[in-house]
Design a protein around this motif. Sequence first.
Motif, mmCIF file in Angstrom:
data_model
loop_
_atom_site.group_PDB
_atom_site.id
_atom_site.type_symbol
_atom_site.label_atom_id
_atom_site.label_comp_id
_atom_site.label_asym_id
_atom_site.label_seq_id
_atom_site.Cartn_x
_atom_site.Cartn_y
_atom_site.Cartn_z
ATOM 1 N N LEU A 44 -2.259 -42.383 3.971
ATOM 2 C CA LEU A 44 -3.244 -43.346 4.465
ATOM 3 C C LEU A 44 -4.244 -42.675 5.409
ATOM 4 O O LEU A 44 -5.417 -43.062 5.453
ATOM 5 C CB LEU A 44 -2.526 -44.502 5.157
ATOM 6 N N THR A 45 -3.803 -41.657 6.165
ATOM 7 C CA THR A 45 -4.749 -40.884 6.976
ATOM 8 C C THR A 45 -5.765 -40.182 6.088
ATOM 9 O O THR A 45 -6.973 -40.201 6.350
ATOM 10 C CB THR A 45 -4.004 -39.842 7.829
ATOM 11 N N GLY A 46 -5.271 -39.556 5.006
ATOM 12 C CA GLY A 46 -6.162 -38.900 4.061
ATOM 13 C C GLY A 46 -7.116 -39.875 3.393
ATOM 14 O O GLY A 46 -8.285 -39.555 3.155
ATOM 15 N N LEU A 47 -6.639 -41.084 3.115
ATOM 16 C CA LEU A 47 -7.479 -42.109 2.499
ATOM 17 C C LEU A 47 -8.672 -42.433 3.401
ATOM 18 O O LEU A 47 -9.818 -42.508 2.944
ATOM 19 C CB LEU A 47 -6.640 -43.366 2.246
ATOM 20 N N GLY A 48 -8.394 -42.616 4.705
ATOM 21 C CA GLY A 48 -9.472 -42.898 5.646
ATOM 22 C C GLY A 48 -10.413 -41.720 5.805
ATOM 23 O O GLY A 48 -11.641 -41.887 5.819
#
Length: 278
Positions: free
Chosen positions: A81-85
């Motif tokens: 989810l960090t990578g998604l953001g």
Amino acid sequence: QSFGVSAPRIGPEFHLRPAQVGNVGSIAMLGLVIGAFVGGWIADRVGRKPVLVVSVAAFGLFSLVTAMTHGYETLLAARFLTGLGFGGAIPNLIAVATEISPVGRRAGTVTTMFCGMPAGGAAVALAARHFGPNLPWRDLFLAGGILPLALVPILVFLLPETRKAHAPNADRNMARALFGEGRAVPTLLLWITFVLALVLLYLMLNWLPLLVIAKGLPAAVGSEASLYFNLTGIAGALLLGIVIDRAGYRWSLTVVFLAVAASIAALGLATGAGAVLG
């Protein structure tokens, strides 16, 4: 980039196998790819600013979640989810930097903006070198979460919307925009170039300390290699922006890619600390 210097501590603390450490590092890249595609697509419809604000808030929030995890599955989810953001932010940062800059200074504006990435990596590497084996890795992710969240209200109030309104009769078909009117070959060449550049970039950003340790060198040398990589990356980005604005993209990038290939080959053959750092 905090994961690169934190991985030697996270693995033993979470009792992770090497393959699991690799999964945690790689899944953030998967999130980045998905976030970049979806974030760019949405921004073309609703504007750069809202997508950028949401993306920065997302990677800030899930960096905080990373700092609070205690298991493999939650760590995987937090990094994805960090990578998604982060992925949602990147194309819109590039678009904003391009759209606000004068025509003759676009490359310089974009490369200057991207200096934030190696500057952050250098800060992480300095922290790793300072603390050594006692590196408080959770604090790195706390800082990596708090600072982006603090930027969110600044983006909301000060960042201009740069996306121009579409003409009523504009063709918004993505396939025709990318591949129509003879653009198929240039589009595919740009994709291949960008994929290779990002593979190398994120390989070095996330795995350089572990690669150095795998060569039998101390963890301190891995942190120092990360520091050197990021500091020279700042200088290289600034210089490249100036050169491209004056000489154009084609030959400038050709020389840069040849230099990158040579340096990666040299890193693979290096055995001592001096050769690795050089």
